[in-house]
Design a protein around this motif. Structure first.
Motif, PDB file in Angstrom:
ATOM      1  N   VAL A 198       0.854  -1.186   0.000  1.00 62.08           N
ATOM      2  CA  VAL A 198       0.000   0.000   0.000  1.00 62.08           C
ATOM      3  C   VAL A 198       0.892   1.238   0.000  1.00 62.08           C
ATOM      4  CG1 VAL A 198      -1.680   1.304   1.359  1.00 62.08           C
ATOM      5  CG2 VAL A 198      -1.876  -1.188   1.181  1.00 62.08           C
ATOM      6  N   LYS A 199       0.600   2.172  -0.898  1.00 57.79           N
ATOM      7  CA  LYS A 199       1.392   3.384  -1.003  1.00 57.79           C
ATOM      8  C   LYS A 199       0.637   4.559  -0.379  1.00 57.79           C
ATOM      9  CE  LYS A 199       4.013   2.061  -5.124  1.00 57.79           C
ATOM     10  NZ  LYS A 199       4.455   2.474  -6.473  1.00 57.79           N
ATOM     11  N   VAL A 200       1.358   5.366   0.377  1.00 53.90           N
ATOM     12  CA  VAL A 200       0.767   6.525   1.057  1.00 53.90           C
ATOM     13  C   VAL A 200       1.632   7.748   0.781  1.00 53.90           C
ATOM     14  CG1 VAL A 200       0.174   7.548   3.294  1.00 53.90           C
ATOM     15  CG2 VAL A 200      -0.272   5.113   2.883  1.00 53.90           C
ATOM     16  N   GLY A 201       1.015   8.810   0.286  1.00 57.81           N
ATOM     17  CA  GLY A 201       1.729  10.061   0.096  1.00 57.81           C
ATOM     18  C   GLY A 201       2.004  10.719   1.437  1.00 57.81           C
ATOM     19  N   ILE A 202       3.071  11.498   1.501  1.00 54.06           N
ATOM     20  CA  ILE A 202       3.412  12.143   2.773  1.00 54.06           C
ATOM     21  C   ILE A 202       4.257  13.386   2.509  1.00 54.06           C
ATOM     22  CG2 ILE A 202       5.524  10.777   3.127  1.00 54.06           C
ATOM     23  CD1 ILE A 202       4.789  10.740   6.169  1.00 54.06           C
ATOM     24  N   SER A 203       4.055  14.412   3.325  1.00 53.15           N
ATOM     25  CA  SER A 203       4.920  15.587   3.276  1.00 53.15           C
ATOM     26  C   SER A 203       6.326  15.159   3.681  1.00 53.15           C
ATOM     27  CB  SER A 203       4.404  16.666   4.228  1.00 53.15           C
ATOM     28  OG  SER A 203       3.127  17.124   3.827  1.00 53.15           O
ATOM     29  N   ALA A 204       7.320  15.487   2.853  1.00 54.26           N
ATOM     30  CA  ALA A 204       8.680  14.976   3.060  1.00 54.26           C
ATOM     31  C   ALA A 204       9.243  15.334   4.428  1.00 54.26           C
ATOM     32  CB  ALA A 204       9.595  15.496   1.953  1.00 54.26           C
ATOM     33  N   ASN A 233      -1.633   8.961  -8.413  1.00 55.42           N
ATOM     34  CA  ASN A 233      -2.599   7.939  -8.833  1.00 55.42           C
ATOM     35  C   ASN A 233      -2.375   6.613  -8.119  1.00 55.42           C
ATOM     36  OD1 ASN A 233      -4.201   9.342 -10.698  1.00 55.42           O
ATOM     37  ND2 ASN A 233      -2.726   9.056 -12.346  1.00 55.42           N
ATOM     38  N   GLN A 234      -1.168   6.384  -7.633  1.00 55.46           N
ATOM     39  CA  GLN A 234      -0.813   5.106  -7.026  1.00 55.46           C
ATOM     40  C   GLN A 234      -1.062   5.064  -5.518  1.00 55.46           C
ATOM     41  OE1 GLN A 234       3.227   3.910  -8.175  1.00 55.46           O
ATOM     42  NE2 GLN A 234       3.127   5.369  -9.865  1.00 55.46           N
ATOM     43  N   ILE A 235      -1.279   6.229  -4.903  1.00 58.13           N
ATOM     44  CA  ILE A 235      -1.365   6.252  -3.437  1.00 58.13           C
ATOM     45  C   ILE A 235      -2.786   5.976  -2.961  1.00 58.13           C
ATOM     46  CG2 ILE A 235       0.572   7.847  -3.286  1.00 58.13           C
ATOM     47  CD1 ILE A 235      -1.415  10.076  -2.606  1.00 58.13           C
ATOM     48  N   SER A 236      -2.878   5.534  -1.699  1.00 57.67           N
ATOM     49  CA  SER A 236      -4.175   5.203  -1.097  1.00 57.67           C
ATOM     50  C   SER A 236      -4.526   6.121   0.066  1.00 57.67           C
ATOM     51  CB  SER A 236      -4.159   3.747  -0.609  1.00 57.67           C
ATOM     52  OG  SER A 236      -3.798   2.875  -1.649  1.00 57.67           O
ATOM     53  N   GLY A 237      -3.700   7.123   0.292  1.00 56.25           N
ATOM     54  CA  GLY A 237      -3.939   8.089   1.359  1.00 56.25           C
ATOM     55  C   GLY A 237      -2.795   9.077   1.373  1.00 56.25           C
ATOM     56  N   TYR A 238      -2.944  10.140   2.167  1.00 55.20           N
ATOM     57  CA  TYR A 238      -1.892  11.161   2.205  1.00 55.20           C
ATOM     58  C   TYR A 238      -1.817  11.745   3.613  1.00 55.20           C
ATOM     59  CZ  TYR A 238       1.329  14.354  -0.198  1.00 55.20           C
ATOM     60  OH  TYR A 238       2.449  15.002  -0.638  1.00 55.20           O
ATOM     61  N   VAL A 239      -0.596  11.813   4.161  1.00 59.74           N
ATOM     62  CA  VAL A 239      -0.360  12.446   5.462  1.00 59.74           C
ATOM     63  C   VAL A 239       0.252  13.814   5.199  1.00 59.74           C
ATOM     64  CG1 VAL A 239       0.729  12.278   7.716  1.00 59.74           C
ATOM     65  CG2 VAL A 239       0.072  10.188   6.502  1.00 59.74           C
ATOM     66  N   LEU A 240      -0.415  14.851   5.665  1.00 57.51           N
ATOM     67  CA  LEU A 240      -0.044  16.239   5.365  1.00 57.51           C
ATOM     68  C   LEU A 240       0.565  16.932   6.581  1.00 57.51           C
ATOM     69  CD1 LEU A 240      -3.422  16.788   3.622  1.00 57.51           C
ATOM     70  CD2 LEU A 240      -1.252  17.098   2.415  1.00 57.51           C
ATOM     71  N   CYS A 241       1.401  17.915   6.319  1.00 55.19           N
ATOM     72  CA  CYS A 241       2.030  18.690   7.391  1.00 55.19           C
ATOM     73  C   CYS A 241       1.077  19.783   7.863  1.00 55.19           C
ATOM     74  CB  CYS A 241       3.339  19.292   6.893  1.00 55.19           C
ATOM     75  SG  CYS A 241       4.190  20.295   8.134  1.00 55.19           S
ATOM     76  N   GLN A 289      -8.788   0.151  -5.024  1.00 51.28           N
ATOM     77  CA  GLN A 289      -7.857   0.317  -6.138  1.00 51.28           C
ATOM     78  C   GLN A 289      -7.419  -1.021  -6.727  1.00 51.28           C
ATOM     79  OE1 GLN A 289      -5.092   2.738  -3.785  1.00 51.28           O
ATOM     80  NE2 GLN A 289      -5.211   4.325  -5.355  1.00 51.28           N
ATOM     81  N   ALA A 290      -7.456  -2.071  -5.912  1.00 46.77           N
ATOM     82  CA  ALA A 290      -7.004  -3.390  -6.367  1.00 46.77           C
ATOM     83  C   ALA A 290      -8.042  -4.106  -7.225  1.00 46.77           C
ATOM     84  CB  ALA A 290      -6.649  -4.258  -5.162  1.00 46.77           C
ATOM     85  N   LEU A 291      -9.275  -3.563  -7.306  1.00 42.62           N
ATOM     86  CA  LEU A 291     -10.303  -4.208  -8.121  1.00 42.62           C
ATOM     87  C   LEU A 291      -9.914  -4.146  -9.597  1.00 42.62           C
ATOM     88  CD1 LEU A 291     -13.622  -2.846  -6.534  1.00 42.62           C
ATOM     89  CD2 LEU A 291     -12.552  -5.081  -6.169  1.00 42.62           C
ATOM     90  N   PRO A 292     -10.146  -5.232 -10.342  1.00 36.58           N
ATOM     91  CA  PRO A 292      -9.870  -5.205 -11.782  1.00 36.58           C
ATOM     92  C   PRO A 292     -10.713  -4.129 -12.469  1.00 36.58           C
ATOM     93  CG  PRO A 292     -10.241  -7.464 -11.015  1.00 36.58           C
ATOM     94  CD  PRO A 292     -10.625  -6.557  -9.885  1.00 36.58           C
ATOM     95  N   VAL A 320      -9.005   0.443   3.066  1.00 39.38           N
ATOM     96  CA  VAL A 320     -10.227   0.254   2.275  1.00 39.38           C
ATOM     97  C   VAL A 320     -10.026   0.846   0.878  1.00 39.38           C
ATOM     98  CG1 VAL A 320     -12.651   0.912   2.040  1.00 39.38           C
ATOM     99  CG2 VAL A 320     -11.782   0.136   4.254  1.00 39.38           C
ATOM    100  N   TYR A 321      -9.434   2.032   0.813  1.00 34.84           N
ATOM    101  CA  TYR A 321      -9.176   2.676  -0.476  1.00 34.84           C
ATOM    102  C   TYR A 321      -8.245   1.812  -1.320  1.00 34.84           C
ATOM    103  CZ  TYR A 321      -8.591   6.777  -3.569  1.00 34.84           C
ATOM    104  OH  TYR A 321      -8.609   7.649  -4.632  1.00 34.84           O
ATOM    105  N   ALA A 322      -7.239   1.216  -0.679  1.00 37.24           N
ATOM    106  CA  ALA A 322      -6.308   0.344  -1.397  1.00 37.24           C
ATOM    107  C   ALA A 322      -7.025  -0.891  -1.936  1.00 37.24           C
ATOM    108  CB  ALA A 322      -5.155  -0.061  -0.482  1.00 37.24           C
TER     109      ALA A 322
END
Length: 312
Positions: free
Chosen positions: A4-10, A93-101, A169-172, A164-166
């Motif tokens: 599972v990929k999650v975006g995040i503020s560096a 497009n690949q992420i399933s969530g994002y943690v923001l600063c 995304q995994a559905l064909p 759940v979002y991931a």
């Protein structure tokens, strides 16, 4: 299943990219969540070419809307920050969530200082420019701020929504009606715990749906993610636990039924954590398999060793 990929503020992963040359390392993200997800880190301000350290950016209210301005130079970086999100879309497009600063004029999710340029007064009503564009591009994507992840309820809720979002995304692709109904079936108890109105609404909606179009799938996902974004109450959890108990009415002895009922009541009254009745239910499920319950994301929405339900 791919990680599972999650975006995040560096800066939350310890990168020294903040305006002052520092970082805001999140111990939960880097020490715990990173063991289960693959982080995709971004810094919009560095991404648009600003240096480290750099003059501060602030949000200003104008007739044309909220603007991101560098007071020291007068530069307006609103459009570059929005365009950075657009350029990063292949990654996003690949992420399933994002943690923001939190509090950032680019990445803040809420209560960012919004200035009146004439008076210099600020009110905490703004949202970061990058975050606003992120919402526009991905309306159903789970978002959370680093500070809010210190709250056990919000932390559990965010991670649950990410998984759940991931799963969605995994559905064909394209999603068939059969796949949509199967996915919804796995979500039923989780939805029941978070929003009974949405739980009651989506069943008939799906039954009347023909082959789902893209707009149907987007509508469904938005309804689900909005519903799951509301933390489950003890009352709703209790309702779900009692519903699950009903599946064992013919397998358990009177003593076992009473023990489980007492644990559920103890949870409702705040004497027992949610994990107490859940652990007993999972034990009985191993002893008396129930295919429908086995499929429910409610019982195992994310890796158990994250220990997110122990404090609920």
């Amino acid at each position: 299943m791919a990680a599972v990929k999650v975006g995040i503020s560096a800066c939350l992963l310890g990168d020294k990219v903040r305006y002052d040359g520092g970082h805001k390392r999140s111990s939960f993200c880097q020490d715990e969540l990173a063991q289960h997800v693959e982080f995709v880190k971004l810094c919009p301000e560095v991404g648009i070419g600003l240096p480290v350290p750099r003059p501060t950016i602030r949000l200003e209210q104008s007739e044309s809307g909220v603007q991101a301005v560098i007071p020291k130079t007068g530069d307006n970086v609103t459009e570059p920050l929005r365009e950075f999100a657009d350029k990063a879309k292949p990654k996003l497009n690949q992420i399933s969530g994002y943690v923001l600063c939190a509090k950032s004029p680019s990445c803040g999710m809420e209560r960012v200082k919004l200035y009146d340029p004439e008076t210099g007064h600020a009110r905490k009503e703004g949202e970061g420019i990058f975050t606003t564009r992120l919402r526009e591009l991905f309306p159903a994507l789970p978002l959370e701020e680093d500070g809010r992840l210190n709250d056990p309820l919000l932390r559990e809720n965010f991670v649950m929504r990410v998984y759940v979002y991931a799963a969605w995304q995994a559905l064909p692709q394209p999603v068939t009606k059969a796949a949509l109904i199967e996915f919804h079936s796995r979500l039923k108890l989780l939805l029941l715990a978070h929003s009974q109105p949405v739980y009651r609404q989506l069943g008939p909606w799906l039954a009347n749906l023909n082959q789902p179009r893209t707009e149907d799938c987007n509508y469904y996902l938005q309804q689900v993610m909005d519903a799951l974004g509301k933390p489950a109450s003890k009352r709703n959890h209790t309702n779900v636990l009692q519903h699950i108990q009903g599946y064992f009415k013919n397998q358990l002895s009177d003593r076992q039924k009473q023990e489980l009922a007492d644990l559920i009541l103890g949870y409702r009254e705040g004497v027992e954590p949610l994990m107490a009745p859940l652990t007993m239910i999972k034990h009985y499920l191993r002893e008396h398999p129930q295919p429908y319950l086995d499929s429910q994301l409610y019982l195992d929405p994310y890796p158990n060793n994250l220990k997110l339900r122990y404090g609920l």
